[in-house]
Every structure is written in structure tokens, then in C-alpha cells.
Write an enzyme that holds these catalytic residues in place. Sequence first.
Site, PDB file in Angstrom:
ATOM      1  N   MET A  72       0.851  -1.189   0.000  1.00 34.43           N
ATOM      2  CA  MET A  72       0.000   0.000   0.000  1.00 34.43           C
ATOM      3  C   MET A  72       0.895   1.251   0.000  1.00 34.43           C
ATOM      4  O   MET A  72       0.453   2.340   0.369  1.00 34.43           O
ATOM      5  CB  MET A  72      -0.936   0.003   1.211  1.00 34.43           C
ATOM      6  CG  MET A  72      -1.892  -1.198   1.188  1.00 34.43           C
ATOM      7  SD  MET A  72      -3.458  -0.919   2.018  1.00 34.43           S
ATOM      8  CE  MET A  72      -2.915  -0.606   3.669  1.00 34.43           C
ATOM      9  N   SER A  91       6.292  -0.344  10.495  1.00 34.70           N
ATOM     10  CA  SER A  91       4.926  -0.263   9.981  1.00 34.70           C
ATOM     11  C   SER A  91       4.758   1.124   9.383  1.00 34.70           C
ATOM     12  O   SER A  91       5.289   2.106   9.923  1.00 34.70           O
ATOM     13  CB  SER A  91       3.926  -0.442  11.138  1.00 34.70           C
ATOM     14  OG  SER A  91       2.658   0.065  10.765  1.00 34.70           O
ATOM     15  N   SER A  92       4.012   1.204   8.298  1.00 29.41           N
ATOM     16  CA  SER A  92       3.763   2.528   7.700  1.00 29.41           C
ATOM     17  C   SER A  92       3.021   3.416   8.677  1.00 29.41           C
ATOM     18  O   SER A  92       3.073   4.637   8.585  1.00 29.41           O
ATOM     19  CB  SER A  92       2.940   2.383   6.415  1.00 29.41           C
ATOM     20  OG  SER A  92       3.607   1.525   5.522  1.00 29.41           O
ATOM     21  N   GLY A 113      10.922  -2.915   5.883  1.00 25.36           N
ATOM     22  CA  GLY A 113      10.203  -4.199   5.856  1.00 25.36           C
ATOM     23  C   GLY A 113       9.767  -4.539   4.437  1.00 25.36           C
ATOM     24  O   GLY A 113       9.994  -5.655   3.949  1.00 25.36           O
ATOM     25  N   HIS A 114       9.155  -3.563   3.744  1.00 28.07           N
ATOM     26  CA  HIS A 114       8.766  -3.799   2.347  1.00 28.07           C
ATOM     27  C   HIS A 114      10.003  -4.084   1.499  1.00 28.07           C
ATOM     28  O   HIS A 114       9.998  -4.956   0.642  1.00 28.07           O
ATOM     29  CB  HIS A 114       8.096  -2.542   1.759  1.00 28.07           C
ATOM     30  CG  HIS A 114       6.821  -2.127   2.405  1.00 28.07           C
ATOM     31  ND1 HIS A 114       6.719  -1.007   3.193  1.00 28.07           N
ATOM     32  CD2 HIS A 114       5.590  -2.688   2.383  1.00 28.07           C
ATOM     33  CE1 HIS A 114       5.463  -0.875   3.605  1.00 28.07           C
ATOM     34  NE2 HIS A 114       4.762  -1.888   3.149  1.00 28.07           N
ATOM     35  N   GLN A 141     -10.203  -2.639   2.497  1.00 26.30           N
ATOM     36  CA  GLN A 141      -9.720  -3.253   3.737  1.00 26.30           C
ATOM     37  C   GLN A 141      -9.739  -2.302   4.929  1.00 26.30           C
ATOM     38  O   GLN A 141      -9.263  -2.641   6.003  1.00 26.30           O
ATOM     39  CB  GLN A 141      -8.339  -3.874   3.532  1.00 26.30           C
ATOM     40  CG  GLN A 141      -7.202  -2.903   3.300  1.00 26.30           C
ATOM     41  CD  GLN A 141      -5.924  -3.635   2.913  1.00 26.30           C
ATOM     42  OE1 GLN A 141      -5.776  -4.076   1.792  1.00 26.30           O
ATOM     43  NE2 GLN A 141      -4.987  -3.756   3.839  1.00 26.30           N
TER      44      GLN A 141
HETATM   45  O1  PAF Z   1      -0.059  -5.764   3.723  1.00 29.60           O
HETATM   46  C1  PAF Z   1      -0.493  -4.838   2.994  1.00 29.60           C
HETATM   47  O2  PAF Z   1       0.162  -3.814   2.757  1.00 29.60           O
HETATM   48  C2  PAF Z   1      -1.867  -4.973   2.357  1.00 29.60           C
HETATM   49  O3  PAF Z   1      -2.750  -5.607   3.215  1.00 29.60           O
HETATM   50  C3  PAF Z   1      -1.830  -5.664   0.983  1.00 29.60           C
HETATM   51  C4  PAF Z   1      -1.344  -7.090   1.079  1.00 29.60           C
HETATM   52  C5  PAF Z   1      -0.931  -4.877   0.038  1.00 29.60           C
HETATM   53  C6  PAF Z   1      -3.244  -5.687   0.372  1.00 29.60           C
HETATM   54  O4  PAF Z   1      -3.755  -4.401   0.209  1.00 29.60           O
END
Ligand code: PAF
Length: 291
Positions: free
Chosen positions: A32, A187-188, A38-39, A63
Amino acid sequence: MKMIKTIPEIQAEIRKQREQGQARTIGFVPTMGALHQGHLSLVQACREENDVTVVSIFVNPAQFGPNEDFEKYPRDFQTDESMLKELGVDLIFYPAKDEIYPPGYSTYVEVEKLGQVLCGKSRPTHFKGVATVVLKLFNIIKPDRAYFGRKDAQQAVIIKRMAAELNLDVTIKALPIVRDPDGLALSSRNVYLSPAERGAALHLPRALMRAQERIQAGLKDAAEIKAGIETELRKSPLLTVDYVEVATLDGLEPFPGSPGGQLIASNNTLVAAAVKVGKTRLIDNFILGEI
Ligand code: PAF
């Protein structure tokens, strides 16, 4: 690195990439945005294991609950783009909301039970939104491997279950949590924390670390593990506990509590907690064994 915003264009580009050589593998990291280390650890693993790396950046409205932080969720495409370029990503998929959910959109996918426990109790529609967007992204990108972080352990379990039960031809990888030097899981949402809140947030990794030490020293009673974590968390007045749970990893079934709290298994056990610090919801966990 190419940045693509529409579904037909990314599909055409991926077809082209596959045609460039036999058995070329496509790795995919859904995000997102508001990328952190982490990403980037997921992107690095994806680069190492695949011929082509695709990263999606899409803040998925489905979500977020009605009173959650969709509008104010951090967005910084330019910084994200330059980080991904530096890591050698091949394709960024950056769709607009209507590209994924055109007006009148009506199809959702739900992984029953797994989506209703732990974080699902206070976020009842969250995992339906996650499963839906991830399935859509898988159908668009058709990756061979997809990469998720273990901080969102429940999400990884749900995506694995969805992929298995819907016979998706993709390998789901769940990679270790990356932490700041003070122990806070990246975490963002950490950018929301004031300095005082950040100090309070540290009770979360500390409580889990302490529980891990007690388990290593022989503690096996699920009720006692939970109680120990809750006691640590309640030490900070700035922090409210959403849940602390000790559950089986595959089925997310809680080990029963006291009296006679059940003994945990030595692997495939998830110890997870969620707290609120001010308005910010934070989650963290550890796993005995692997996802
Ligand atoms: O973990 C996230 O950033 C989100 O839940 C994902 C997997 C990109 C789905 O929107």
C-alpha cells in the site's frame, strides 16, 4: 523500471516479459506504499528469487473500516518510486481506485473463520478486503511467487489458505518481521506516533520478547503466556490492549485459557497482540516454528 497504471497495460507488459525467455519467473510484492525497510526486504528477496519483480502500490479502500484511517493513510509515491528504482524493480503497478473497483463493483472473496478471529474481531471486514484485492492483483499479474511480511501473520495465513483453496498457481512467501533498533516492528503507521506514544508503543515488542524468553525457559501454558503479555502491556497508560492471543498457526485456533490453560505446541504456534496507542493501532507477533 516502468510505472504502469492500467490493467490492460500491465497485463501486456507481463506477457511481453514472459515471452522474453523460457521459464522466466515473475515475483510480486503487493504493497500500500509508504514503503519502509520491511517492504524493501520483501523486494530484495523477490529480486533474488525471480527474473522479473513487480511491485504494486495501491491503498485498498476495501480493507479499511468506516472509522479507520483510509483518508489519512500515508502516501508518498515519489519517495516509494525512487526506493524501488534503486532496488532494481522492473515494474510498478500503481492503479487508481476505479481501475481496481470500477463504479458498481460487487465481487468479494472471504476466507471464512480465519478472517473473523484475532484482528478480525475488531476489524470484521478487513480480511475480506485484503483477500479480494490480493486475488484481483494475482489475477492481473499472474505471479509465480508473492511476498508478504510476517508482521501481518494473520494476513499471510489467510492468503496462503485462499491460494490453496482456490487452487491458485502461486507460491506464497512470508518473510521475517523487520524492526527498528529499539525493537518496534516497522509499519507505515508508525509515522502517526508522537514521541511519547512511540515510547509507549515499545511495550508491545518488549512484552512479546519477554514472553519468548519465558517460553524458551520452559513456560508452555497458553493462559500464563497471555497473562504475562497483558500485564506488561497494561503498564503503560497510553496503551490499550485490543487482544493478546496464543493460537495455532494454520487454523488460528486459540489455545484455551485458564483454568488449566492448554499447553502450546513447540512449533506452528502464533503469539500475537494488537494494541492502540492514541489513535494508532499496532500489531506484533512471534511464531514458534515457521509460517
Ligand atoms: O499488507 C499490505 O500492505 C496490504 O494488506 C496488501 C497485502 C498490500 C493488500 O492491500
